[in-house]
Design a protein around this motif. Sequence first.
Motif, PDB file in Angstrom:
ATOM      1  N   LEU A  53       0.815  -1.209   0.000  1.00  0.00           N
ATOM      2  CA  LEU A  53       0.000   0.000   0.000  1.00  0.00           C
ATOM      3  C   LEU A  53       0.853   1.265   0.000  1.00  0.00           C
ATOM      4  CD1 LEU A  53      -2.834   1.339   0.309  1.00  0.00           C
ATOM      5  CD2 LEU A  53      -2.480   1.142   2.803  1.00  0.00           C
ATOM      6  N   GLN A  54       1.948   1.253   0.729  1.00  0.00           N
ATOM      7  CA  GLN A  54       2.767   2.459   0.919  1.00  0.00           C
ATOM      8  C   GLN A  54       3.110   3.200  -0.374  1.00  0.00           C
ATOM      9  OE1 GLN A  54       3.509   4.027   3.764  1.00  0.00           O
ATOM     10  NE2 GLN A  54       2.343   2.472   4.852  1.00  0.00           N
ATOM     11  N   PRO A  55       3.573   2.522  -1.428  1.00  0.00           N
ATOM     12  CA  PRO A  55       3.915   3.252  -2.658  1.00  0.00           C
ATOM     13  C   PRO A  55       2.718   3.895  -3.365  1.00  0.00           C
ATOM     14  CG  PRO A  55       4.862   1.034  -2.689  1.00  0.00           C
ATOM     15  CD  PRO A  55       3.938   1.106  -1.523  1.00  0.00           C
ATOM     16  N   LEU A  56       1.505   3.463  -3.018  1.00  0.00           N
ATOM     17  CA  LEU A  56       0.304   4.004  -3.657  1.00  0.00           C
ATOM     18  C   LEU A  56      -0.218   5.255  -2.955  1.00  0.00           C
ATOM     19  CD1 LEU A  56      -1.620   0.654  -4.272  1.00  0.00           C
ATOM     20  CD2 LEU A  56      -0.067   1.867  -5.831  1.00  0.00           C
ATOM     21  N   LEU A  57       0.349   5.582  -1.806  1.00  0.00           N
ATOM     22  CA  LEU A  57      -0.114   6.711  -1.010  1.00  0.00           C
ATOM     23  C   LEU A  57       0.761   7.934  -1.225  1.00  0.00           C
ATOM     24  CD1 LEU A  57      -0.898   4.892   2.355  1.00  0.00           C
ATOM     25  CD2 LEU A  57      -2.425   5.328   0.411  1.00  0.00           C
ATOM     26  N   ASP A  58       0.166   9.108  -1.009  1.00  0.00           N
ATOM     27  CA  ASP A  58       0.892  10.373  -1.142  1.00  0.00           C
ATOM     28  C   ASP A  58       1.596  10.756   0.153  1.00  0.00           C
ATOM     29  OD1 ASP A  58      -0.185  10.415  -3.696  1.00  0.00           O
ATOM     30  OD2 ASP A  58      -1.824  11.762  -3.143  1.00  0.00           O
ATOM     31  N   GLY A  59       1.423   9.983   1.193  1.00  0.00           N
ATOM     32  CA  GLY A  59       2.037  10.207   2.496  1.00  0.00           C
ATOM     33  C   GLY A  59       1.688   9.040   3.389  1.00  0.00           C
ATOM     34  N   PRO A  60       2.234   9.019   4.585  1.00  0.00           N
ATOM     35  CA  PRO A  60       1.938   7.884   5.472  1.00  0.00           C
ATOM     36  C   PRO A  60       0.482   7.906   5.937  1.00  0.00           C
ATOM     37  CG  PRO A  60       3.233   9.538   6.634  1.00  0.00           C
ATOM     38  CD  PRO A  60       3.146   9.977   5.200  1.00  0.00           C
ATOM     39  N   PRO A  61      -0.109   6.726   6.135  1.00  0.00           N
ATOM     40  CA  PRO A  61      -1.465   6.687   6.661  1.00  0.00           C
ATOM     41  C   PRO A  61      -1.472   7.156   8.119  1.00  0.00           C
ATOM     42  CG  PRO A  61      -0.570   4.474   6.531  1.00  0.00           C
ATOM     43  CD  PRO A  61       0.442   5.394   5.908  1.00  0.00           C
ATOM     44  N   VAL A  62      -2.615   7.680   8.546  1.00  0.00           N
ATOM     45  CA  VAL A  62      -2.793   8.117   9.932  1.00  0.00           C
ATOM     46  C   VAL A  62      -3.830   7.206  10.572  1.00  0.00           C
ATOM     47  CG1 VAL A  62      -3.514  10.019  11.422  1.00  0.00           C
ATOM     48  CG2 VAL A  62      -2.222  10.492   9.327  1.00  0.00           C
ATOM     49  N   PHE A  63      -3.474   6.610  11.714  1.00  0.00           N
ATOM     50  CA  PHE A  63      -4.345   5.657  12.391  1.00  0.00           C
ATOM     51  C   PHE A  63      -4.921   6.265  13.663  1.00  0.00           C
ATOM     52  CE2 PHE A  63      -1.498   3.128   9.870  1.00  0.00           C
ATOM     53  CZ  PHE A  63      -2.260   2.074   9.426  1.00  0.00           C
ATOM     54  N   SER A  64      -6.207   6.036  13.873  1.00  0.00           N
ATOM     55  CA  SER A  64      -6.866   6.347  15.138  1.00  0.00           C
ATOM     56  C   SER A  64      -7.454   5.048  15.662  1.00  0.00           C
ATOM     57  CB  SER A  64      -7.984   7.376  14.945  1.00  0.00           C
ATOM     58  OG  SER A  64      -7.460   8.602  14.499  1.00  0.00           O
ATOM     59  N   ASN A  65      -7.162   4.719  16.908  1.00  0.00           N
ATOM     60  CA  ASN A  65      -7.609   3.474  17.523  1.00  0.00           C
ATOM     61  C   ASN A  65      -8.575   3.825  18.646  1.00  0.00           C
ATOM     62  OD1 ASN A  65      -5.800   1.617  16.014  1.00  0.00           O
ATOM     63  ND2 ASN A  65      -4.265   2.942  16.928  1.00  0.00           N
ATOM     64  N   LEU A  66      -9.833   3.377  18.502  1.00  0.00           N
ATOM     65  CA  LEU A  66     -10.909   3.884  19.342  1.00  0.00           C
ATOM     66  C   LEU A  66     -11.742   2.771  19.969  1.00  0.00           C
ATOM     67  CD1 LEU A  66     -11.967   6.277  16.495  1.00  0.00           C
ATOM     68  CD2 LEU A  66     -10.751   7.004  18.543  1.00  0.00           C
ATOM     69  N   ASP A  67     -12.023   2.903  21.246  1.00  0.00           N
ATOM     70  CA  ASP A  67     -12.976   2.020  21.904  1.00  0.00           C
ATOM     71  C   ASP A  67     -14.378   2.553  21.660  1.00  0.00           C
ATOM     72  OD1 ASP A  67     -11.125   0.242  23.102  1.00  0.00           O
ATOM     73  OD2 ASP A  67     -10.738   1.694  24.694  1.00  0.00           O
ATOM     74  N   VAL A  68     -15.299   1.662  21.370  1.00  0.00           N
ATOM     75  CA  VAL A  68     -16.687   2.063  21.168  1.00  0.00           C
ATOM     76  C   VAL A  68     -17.324   2.260  22.544  1.00  0.00           C
ATOM     77  CG1 VAL A  68     -18.937   1.390  20.248  1.00  0.00           C
ATOM     78  CG2 VAL A  68     -16.844   0.849  18.981  1.00  0.00           C
ATOM     79  N   VAL A  69     -17.869   3.444  22.763  1.00  0.00           N
ATOM     80  CA  VAL A  69     -18.509   3.775  24.026  1.00  0.00           C
ATOM     81  C   VAL A  69     -20.028   3.664  23.901  1.00  0.00           C
ATOM     82  CG1 VAL A  69     -18.840   5.615  25.731  1.00  0.00           C
ATOM     83  CG2 VAL A  69     -16.601   5.268  24.678  1.00  0.00           C
ATOM     84  N   ARG A  70     -20.541   4.036  22.732  1.00  0.00           N
ATOM     85  CA  ARG A  70     -21.987   4.017  22.532  1.00  0.00           C
ATOM     86  C   ARG A  70     -22.294   3.887  21.046  1.00  0.00           C
ATOM     87  NH1 ARG A  70     -26.192   8.723  24.498  1.00  0.00           N
ATOM     88  NH2 ARG A  70     -27.849   8.153  23.079  1.00  0.00           N
ATOM     89  N   VAL A  71     -23.341   3.145  20.729  1.00  0.00           N
ATOM     90  CA  VAL A  71     -23.824   3.016  19.355  1.00  0.00           C
ATOM     91  C   VAL A  71     -25.337   3.196  19.373  1.00  0.00           C
ATOM     92  CG1 VAL A  71     -24.091   1.485  17.366  1.00  0.00           C
ATOM     93  CG2 VAL A  71     -21.997   1.385  18.731  1.00  0.00           C
ATOM     94  N   ASP A  72     -25.829   4.100  18.563  1.00  0.00           N
ATOM     95  CA  ASP A  72     -27.263   4.293  18.370  1.00  0.00           C
ATOM     96  C   ASP A  72     -27.547   4.041  16.892  1.00  0.00           C
ATOM     97  OD1 ASP A  72     -27.777   5.120  21.030  1.00  0.00           O
ATOM     98  OD2 ASP A  72     -27.081   7.135  20.537  1.00  0.00           O
ATOM     99  N   ARG A  73     -28.381   3.092  16.606  1.00  0.00           N
ATOM    100  CA  ARG A  73     -28.767   2.816  15.217  1.00  0.00           C
ATOM    101  C   ARG A  73     -30.268   3.057  15.094  1.00  0.00           C
ATOM    102  NH1 ARG A  73     -24.130   0.278  13.068  1.00  0.00           N
ATOM    103  NH2 ARG A  73     -23.069  -1.043  14.554  1.00  0.00           N
ATOM    104  N   THR A  74     -30.629   3.803  14.047  1.00  0.00           N
ATOM    105  CA  THR A  74     -32.049   4.076  13.861  1.00  0.00           C
ATOM    106  C   THR A  74     -32.529   3.478  12.558  1.00  0.00           C
ATOM    107  OG1 THR A  74     -31.557   6.200  12.858  1.00  0.00           O
ATOM    108  CG2 THR A  74     -32.026   6.164  15.220  1.00  0.00           C
TER     109      THR A  74
END
Length: 98
Positions: A77-98
């Motif tokens: 993937l790296q050569p196909l990108l214009d810069g390094p990817p940025v990762f956010s790692n998140l715990d799910v606290v709440r989900v509301d689905r309507t």
Amino acid sequence: MGYVQIIELQTSRYDEVEALHEEWLAATDGSRTTISELVLQDREQPGRYLVVVEFASAEDAAVNNDLPATASFAERLQPLLDGPPVFSNLDVVRVDRT
């Protein structure tokens, strides 16, 4: 508790990224631990994409990360990108689905 990883990518070669992703999906069929993936394209910033990946847990995300096909995908993937990817790692606290 659920876990979500958001990956921000900048690329002018999205079609190639998508083809590589399809290869990864085929290579990890039956072994990946993702629940869902959502790919978003930024309307205001051309070439900016966000990938939202849902897992049951951070441990499942680690298992997915350790798959050989995931390491190969990340390397290719790296050569196909214009810069390094940025990762956010998140715990799910709440989900509301309507």
